[in-house]
Design an enzyme around this catalytic site. Structure first.
Site, mmCIF file in Angstrom:
data_model
loop_
_atom_site.group_PDB
_atom_site.id
_atom_site.type_symbol
_atom_site.label_atom_id
_atom_site.label_comp_id
_atom_site.label_asym_id
_atom_site.label_seq_id
_atom_site.Cartn_x
_atom_site.Cartn_y
_atom_site.Cartn_z
ATOM 1 N N ARG A 78 0.880 -1.179 0.000
ATOM 2 C CA ARG A 78 0.000 0.000 0.000
ATOM 3 C C ARG A 78 0.911 1.222 0.000
ATOM 4 N NH1 ARG A 78 -2.826 2.844 4.475
ATOM 5 N NH2 ARG A 78 -4.749 3.790 3.667
ATOM 6 N N ASN A 155 -7.110 8.219 2.391
ATOM 7 C CA ASN A 155 -6.810 7.620 3.685
ATOM 8 C C ASN A 155 -7.632 8.267 4.800
ATOM 9 O OD1 ASN A 155 -4.919 5.957 5.459
ATOM 10 N ND2 ASN A 155 -4.592 8.008 6.304
ATOM 11 N N GLU A 156 -8.260 7.453 5.643
ATOM 12 C CA GLU A 156 -8.957 7.903 6.861
ATOM 13 C C GLU A 156 -9.635 9.254 6.645
ATOM 14 O OE1 GLU A 156 -6.078 7.705 10.021
ATOM 15 O OE2 GLU A 156 -5.733 5.554 9.736
ATOM 16 N N HIS A 224 -9.404 0.345 9.631
ATOM 17 C CA HIS A 224 -8.096 0.468 10.260
ATOM 18 C C HIS A 224 -8.244 0.102 11.731
ATOM 19 C CE1 HIS A 224 -6.454 3.453 6.999
ATOM 20 N NE2 HIS A 224 -6.950 2.333 6.503
ATOM 21 N N TYR A 226 -6.697 -0.049 15.319
ATOM 22 C CA TYR A 226 -5.718 0.349 16.329
ATOM 23 C C TYR A 226 -6.368 0.220 17.708
ATOM 24 C CZ TYR A 226 -2.829 1.963 12.430
ATOM 25 O OH TYR A 226 -2.075 2.010 11.292
ATOM 26 N N GLU A 253 -5.171 -1.080 7.636
ATOM 27 C CA GLU A 253 -4.051 -0.700 8.499
ATOM 28 C C GLU A 253 -4.259 -1.362 9.853
ATOM 29 O OE1 GLU A 253 -3.017 3.337 9.290
ATOM 30 O OE2 GLU A 253 -3.049 3.937 7.179
ATOM 31 N N TRP A 282 0.752 -1.444 9.108
ATOM 32 C CA TRP A 282 1.412 -0.130 9.069
ATOM 33 C C TRP A 282 2.653 -0.209 9.958
ATOM 34 C CZ3 TRP A 282 0.405 4.258 6.305
ATOM 35 C CH2 TRP A 282 1.182 5.376 6.624
#
Length: 457
Positions: A78, A155-156, A224, A226, A253, A282
């Protein structure tokens, strides 16, 4: 009466045509596509993403990263790009070079615009509409590469601002349709709001309508993971919502730690593998701002893995163990290599030779990548007749050894290496191929020895 019949028939035909338009993708034979909630290539081969992000836009000189990422078994990279709204814009020629590096290293390229990160909360963040403006400016760099490229629009694209996030579905649908109207036939990837983590469930709840808004039905959703995903139950619930709904999802991610909490990377990797979903970690190298621990290698040195790099590449359910090369490069279901010549090089003898004890398959060994003291090898197994299992053996040249392997159970005794199929790649139809890979060490250079294959039928 005849006029009424003609009108009625015309209405029926129009209805049939409209139904076909809804059920069939507009570009079914072009590059990647979504089929039954899965990402497949143009020939219908399933492709499960296993890759990492590379911050190209800030480290454009680190072009060796592509070969290094491949050397650890990834099938996808990516690539971070900039639309010029927050950082220096990546030009058409630069993106063309990125695509060529991906292809040279047999990686699928997921290209993403990073300037949209945290819109509504992050000062200076670009809108999805601005990201589309950039894609249109560099369209020449990606046109015709639909079988090698996935387009991650932005992205995001939203932070945690509630009002901005409510526009996610409409803005994402509009971005998809602008790209389709401009002739983008690629698989599109869309990120969740809430800094990609979707803790408000906005992408989860609107994914079906966004997917249906794509006239090509060729959009993949990216979550993503986290600090929001510290609990295995949270990971499983989110992933299974999409698989149960038949909607395509990847973990675009994730990390092994983060400033907002400690994500459960073991759960992320095991359950994406269980469900056949892609993941992208990531990131390769170059992190700052207190999250340097998310670097997978030290200082862009492909031979200096960090603990996170060791985990994602070589730990349980890691990239080296689970990745399969894309079919477009000869992975499972793809082109196994050179076309056989039409005429045999030698006349067959009158008396056929005895077949191997188990027979039924051939093995082609090649060196995919090589670096100082190490290399990546790949072996393609092709069935001569229907088989239910295979075993490949070869003799290692002096100074050469296998260290890690994926898509096969590999053992070494002296100089002899034995590789056997795993549960999902032993059964092959006549003419069908599968591949397994490994990394190894060498002294003085890697070479491709002759490999023999024995099959169970």
């Amino acid at each position: 009466m005849l006029q009424r019949l003609a009108i009625a028939l015309g209405s029926v035909l129009a209805l049939v045509a409209s139904l076909l338009a809804l059920s069939l993708p507009a570009h079914a034979d072009t590059g990647f596509r979504v089929e039954n909630g899965r990402l497949v290539d143009a020939a219908g081969n399933d492709f499960v993403i296993r890759g990492v992000s590379h911050a190209h836009t800030w480290f454009a000189h680190e072009t060796g990263a592509f070969a290094d990422i491949k050397s650890h078994g990834a099938n996808t990279v990516r690539v971070v790009l900039s639309s010029g709204d927050r950082w220096t814009e990546n030009s058409v020629s630069d993106v063309e070079n990125v695509v060529s590096l991906c292809k040279a290293n047999r990686l699928i390229c997921m290209l993403e615009v990073h300037d949209t990160t945290g819109y509504g909360e992050q000062a200076g963040a670009a809108t999805l509409d601005q990201a589309v403006d950039y894609w249109l400016r560099i369209q020449d760099a990606v046109k015709g590469e639909e079988d090698h490229i996935l387009v991650n629009i932005g992205n995001e694209p939203y932070g945690n601002d509630a009002a901005a996030n409510q526009g996610w579905a409409a803005d994402t649908g509009a971005a998809i349709n602008r790209l389709r109207d401009a002739g983008f036939d690629h698989t599109l990837v869309v990120d969740a709001p809430n800094w990609g983590q979707d803790w408000q469930g906005i992408m989860r709840d609107n994914a079906s309508s966004v997917f249906d808004s794509d006239p090509d039905r060729n959009t993949v959703f990216s979550i993503h993971m986290y600090g929001v995903y510290q609990q295995e139950s949270t990971v499983v619930s989110y992933l299974e919502h999409f698989t149960d709904a038949g909607l395509p999802l990847i973990v675009g991610e994730f990390g092994h730690d983060h400033s907002d909490g400690n994500p459960d990377e073991d759960a992320i990797m095991s359950h994406t593998e269980r469900l056949g979903l892609g993941y992208i970690g990531w990131s390769w190298s170059g992190n700052g701002g207190g999250v340097e621990y998310l670097d997978m290698v030290e200082g862009f040195d492909g031979d200096s893995l960090t603990p996170w790099g060791e985990r994602i590449f070589y730990g349980p359910n890691g990239i080296a163990q689970t990745a399969q090369e894309a079919p477009v490069y000869g992975g499972p279901g793809g082109d196994p290599g050179e076309e056989p010549s039409e005429e045999p090089s030698e006349e067959p003898s009158e008396e056929p030779t005895d077949p191997p004890a188990d027979g039924g398959c051939t093995a082609e060994f090649r060196v995919v990548n090589e670096w100082s003291g190490g290399f990546q090898g790949e072996v393609t197994v092709t069935a001569d007749a229907p088989i239910t299992g295979w075993t490949v053996t070869w003799t290692q040249p002096a100074g050469q050894s296998v260290t890690q392997a994926w898509n096969a159970d590999v053992s070494t005794s002296g100089s002899t290496v034995t590789a056997s199929n795993v549960s999902y790649n032993g059964t092959l139809a006549a003419g069908q191929s599968t591949a397994f890979g490994f990394t190894g060490t060498h002294s003085g250079g890697a070479s491709a020895p002759d490999a023999t294959c024995a099959a169970a039928s």
